[in-house]
Enzyme design. Structure first.
Site, PDB file in Angstrom:
ATOM      1  N   LYS A   1      -5.682   2.694  -2.439  1.00 38.84           N
ATOM      2  CA  LYS A   1      -4.884   2.086  -1.374  1.00 38.84           C
ATOM      3  C   LYS A   1      -5.737   1.838  -0.128  1.00 38.84           C
ATOM      4  CE  LYS A   1      -0.983   1.942  -3.608  1.00 38.84           C
ATOM      5  NZ  LYS A   1      -0.431   0.629  -4.039  1.00 38.84           N
TER       6      LYS A   1
ATOM      7  N   TYR B   1      -5.635   7.914  -6.103  1.00 38.69           N
ATOM      8  CA  TYR B   1      -4.569   7.006  -5.665  1.00 38.69           C
ATOM      9  C   TYR B   1      -4.806   6.565  -4.218  1.00 38.69           C
ATOM     10  CZ  TYR B   1       0.170   5.481  -4.412  1.00 38.69           C
ATOM     11  OH  TYR B   1       1.252   4.760  -3.958  1.00 38.69           O
TER      12      TYR B   1
ATOM     13  N   SER C   1       0.855  -1.177   0.000  1.00 38.71           N
ATOM     14  CA  SER C   1       0.000   0.000   0.000  1.00 38.71           C
ATOM     15  C   SER C   1       0.894   1.231   0.000  1.00 38.71           C
ATOM     16  CB  SER C   1      -0.940  -0.031   1.207  1.00 38.71           C
ATOM     17  OG  SER C   1      -1.801   1.072   1.199  1.00 38.71           O
TER      18      SER C   1
END
Length: 287
Positions: free
Chosen positions: A158, A154, A140
């Protein structure tokens, strides 16, 4: 002495993936390294671990399909005999406010960072269950907990992978799950041509502009050492115990710590209102 392990590492041609593969190989393990072309894996394939590095040419986006992921894991086990550690590492940086991000960019990043790792993890679980154990390492980011303008999509990918994995830790006893949250490390993630830069909108220039400049000019200045990160990951994979979340880098420790403090303060501030929403005759949960 522990028997040698077999690792399946996506995105093994550079950055964290290459560092993890090299660390595992240096300990006598076997590594199946995944990249989009054999050329990208040539440095690992020509190393001093004959027979223990197995290149696998695969675009990880293809493995976002469950049938492709299942076939990939099945072929790996048939080729090398077993699978002990799955490292879902393949990824990329995308910069853009939500308004700047196209639908194709949005969907592609979720396919790469969430759907493909989920599919490969799903495919590996029956293998681990039959063997009596295994480890899934989800690469991650500090961005899984700490946000920044322009990194919203983004960070969302994650965070989704992290919560899925946290659930898996409860669903699948006997399998070790480790979510790795690195801060700024000197990988090629910010290198020329590596980040996806969404088309800039004037309305977002003041908020997202500093992030764009950081990503496009900051490559090679990050303080984190990928080799040391790989060593830390090796320790938790092979040790007697491991954290569910492994935070790497002082910047990540400080950023995540500050976020947790803010969450606690906000929860406390609004606790009275939050607790006021039950039906009047609802039973109070035991605790």
């Amino acid at each position: 002495m522990t028997d040698p392990r077999t690792w399946l590492v996506t995105g093994a041609s550079s950055g964290f993936g290459e560092a993890i593969a090299r660390t595992a190989l240096s300990r006598g393990d076997t590594v199946v390294g995944v990249a989009r072309s054999a050329e990208r894996l040539s440095a690992l394939a020509s190393g001093d671990s004959p027979g223990r590095f197995v290149p696998l040419v695969l675009d990880v986006l293809e493995a976002a399909r469950f049938d492709v992921a299942e076939r990939t894991v099945r072929d790996v086990v048939a080729e090398v005999g077993r699978l002990d550690v799955l490292v879902n590492n393949a990824g990329r940086t995308q910069i853009g406010a939500l308004e700047e991000t196209t639908e194709d960019e949005f969907r592609a990043l979720f396919e790469l960072h969430v759907v493909a790792p989920a599919a490969l993890t799903r495919a590996a679980l029956p293998v681990f269950r039959e063997q009596g154990g295994g480890t899934v390492v989800q690469m991650s980011s500090v961005g899984g907990q700490v946000t920044m303008p322009g990194f919203g999509v983004y960070c969302a990918t994650k965070a989704a992978l992290e919560l899925l994995t946290e659930t898996l830790a409860d669903e699948v006893p006997g399998v070790r799950f480790v979510v790795v949250e690195p801060g700024a490390f000197r990988t090629g993630l910010f290198g020329g041509g590596a980040p996806v830069l969404s088309r800039e909108l004037p309305a977002c220039r003041d908020t997202v502009g500093p992030t764009r400049r950081y990503v496009t000019t900051g490559g090679g200045t990050q303080p984190g050492d990928p080799a040391r990160a790989a060593e830390a990951i090796w320790q938790v994979v092979t040790g007697d115990r491991a954290p569910l979340r492994l935070v790497l880098g002082p910047d990540a420790v400080e950023g995540i710590g500050a976020r947790l403090d803010r969450l606690r303060a906000e929860l406390d501030q609004w606790e009275e209102l939050s607790r006021s929403t039950d039906l009047p005759d609802a039973a109070t949960p035991a605790g």
